[in-house]
Design an enzyme around this catalytic site. Structure first.
Site, PDB file in Angstrom:
ATOM      1  N   GLU A 106      12.857  -9.230   1.254  1.00 43.53           N
ATOM      2  CA  GLU A 106      12.024  -8.128   1.724  1.00 43.53           C
ATOM      3  C   GLU A 106      12.783  -6.814   1.550  1.00 43.53           C
ATOM      4  OE1 GLU A 106       9.817  -6.771   5.898  1.00 43.53           O
ATOM      5  OE2 GLU A 106      11.040  -8.595   5.853  1.00 43.53           O
ATOM      6  N   ARG A 130       4.402  11.246  -1.854  1.00 41.48           N
ATOM      7  CA  ARG A 130       4.144  11.077  -0.418  1.00 41.48           C
ATOM      8  C   ARG A 130       5.457  11.113   0.357  1.00 41.48           C
ATOM      9  NH1 ARG A 130       3.911   5.789   2.350  1.00 41.48           N
ATOM     10  NH2 ARG A 130       3.279   6.219   4.480  1.00 41.48           N
ATOM     11  N   ARG A 166      12.487   4.521  12.490  1.00 41.40           N
ATOM     12  CA  ARG A 166      11.179   5.176  12.437  1.00 41.40           C
ATOM     13  C   ARG A 166      10.352   4.813  13.665  1.00 41.40           C
ATOM     14  NH1 ARG A 166       8.657   4.788   6.784  1.00 41.40           N
ATOM     15  NH2 ARG A 166       7.487   6.542   7.634  1.00 41.40           N
ATOM     16  N   ASN A 213       8.110  -5.530  -1.241  1.00 37.81           N
ATOM     17  CA  ASN A 213       8.049  -4.389  -0.335  1.00 37.81           C
ATOM     18  C   ASN A 213       6.618  -4.364   0.175  1.00 37.81           C
ATOM     19  OD1 ASN A 213       7.839  -1.969   0.993  1.00 37.81           O
ATOM     20  ND2 ASN A 213       9.022  -0.811  -0.506  1.00 37.81           N
ATOM     21  N   HIS A 246      12.553  -2.491   2.029  1.00 38.92           N
ATOM     22  CA  HIS A 246      11.926  -1.274   2.538  1.00 38.92           C
ATOM     23  C   HIS A 246      12.787  -0.104   2.094  1.00 38.92           C
ATOM     24  CE1 HIS A 246       8.994  -3.345   4.997  1.00 38.92           C
ATOM     25  NE2 HIS A 246       9.958  -4.193   5.301  1.00 38.92           N
ATOM     26  N   ARG A 254       6.884   0.223  13.430  1.00 38.30           N
ATOM     27  CA  ARG A 254       7.488  -0.186  12.159  1.00 38.30           C
ATOM     28  C   ARG A 254       8.697  -1.101  12.341  1.00 38.30           C
ATOM     29  NH1 ARG A 254       5.139   3.045   8.137  1.00 38.30           N
ATOM     30  NH2 ARG A 254       4.421   5.066   8.905  1.00 38.30           N
ATOM     31  N   PRO A 271       0.792  -1.226   0.000  1.00 35.68           N
ATOM     32  CA  PRO A 271       0.000   0.000   0.000  1.00 35.68           C
ATOM     33  C   PRO A 271       0.827   1.281   0.000  1.00 35.68           C
ATOM     34  CG  PRO A 271      -0.137  -1.107   2.130  1.00 35.68           C
ATOM     35  CD  PRO A 271       0.573  -2.033   1.204  1.00 35.68           C
ATOM     36  N   ASN A 272       0.275   2.241  -0.710  1.00 39.86           N
ATOM     37  CA  ASN A 272       0.770   3.610  -0.803  1.00 39.86           C
ATOM     38  C   ASN A 272       2.052   3.768  -1.622  1.00 39.86           C
ATOM     39  OD1 ASN A 272      -1.361   4.793   0.771  1.00 39.86           O
ATOM     40  ND2 ASN A 272      -0.400   3.821   2.540  1.00 39.86           N
ATOM     41  N   ALA A 310       3.127  -1.141   4.707  1.00 40.73           N
ATOM     42  CA  ALA A 310       2.451  -1.258   6.003  1.00 40.73           C
ATOM     43  C   ALA A 310       1.999  -2.683   6.318  1.00 40.73           C
ATOM     44  CB  ALA A 310       1.259  -0.310   6.054  1.00 40.73           C
ATOM     45  N   TYR A 366      10.910   8.971   1.477  1.00 42.08           N
ATOM     46  CA  TYR A 366      10.908   7.986   0.392  1.00 42.08           C
ATOM     47  C   TYR A 366      11.586   8.467  -0.889  1.00 42.08           C
ATOM     48  CZ  TYR A 366       7.533   5.818   3.490  1.00 42.08           C
ATOM     49  OH  TYR A 366       6.924   5.255   4.579  1.00 42.08           O
TER      50      TYR A 366
END
Length: 156
Positions: free
Chosen positions: A106, A26, A115, A82, A108, A119, A18-19, A85, A31
């Site tokens: 994985e 964003r 963070r 990735n 990120h 998270r 998501p996102n 969330a 990012y």
């Protein structure tokens, strides 16, 4: 030929949660300014150099991510994911990944350990052969390079 993926396949699913469709818009201070289209183009370039075929997807829906993981079980040699969330709360994504018998990496973009506390935990990390975080979008390149190396190893 490895027993961990379909005979002869060099297909890798690059899955985004998501996102990530908002990359470049964003929170660019976290990012960066690259878009998801930029990430996909770079993944395709690197995959070509590594003789990998990629299927690149992004979704904001947990069920869609799970469906792609199920599809990868039958068609892929590995997954770069990735989960965004979904990393922090989706046991359903974890369970889908647990059904895979090939390498999962994985990624990120940010360093999730610098963070918010929530998270710091990732369910996906329980099944990942490796976790790459904090290297920006270059983490996808690292993951593809590592996956290509893992796929080149003989089956044990």
């Amino acid at each position: 030929m490895s027993a961990t993926h379909p005979a002869g396949t060099r297909t890798v699913f690059v899955l985004n949660g998501p996102n990530l469709n908002l990359l470049g818009k964003r929170e660019p201070h976290i990012y960066g300014h690259e878009t998801l289209a930029d990430v996909e183009a770079e993944c395709r370039r690197v995959a070509g150099e590594l003789s990998l075929d990629i299927r690149f997807h992004q979704t904001n829906a947990e069920f869609q991510l799970i469906d792609w993981i199920h599809e990868a079980r039958e068609q892929a040699a590995g997954i770069v994911i990735n989960p965004a969330a979904f990393s922090h709360y989706s046991v359903a994504v974890l369970d889908a990944l647990k059904a895979c018998s090939f390498p999962i990496l994985e990624v990120h973009i940010s360093n999730i350990h610098q963070r918010e506390e929530f998270r710091h935990h990732s369910f996906v990390s329980h099944v990942a052969a490796g976790v790459i975080c904090g290297f920006g979008t270059q983490g996808y390149v690292f993951a593809l390079q590592r996956l290509a190396r893992l796929l080149a190893k003989p089956a044990t």
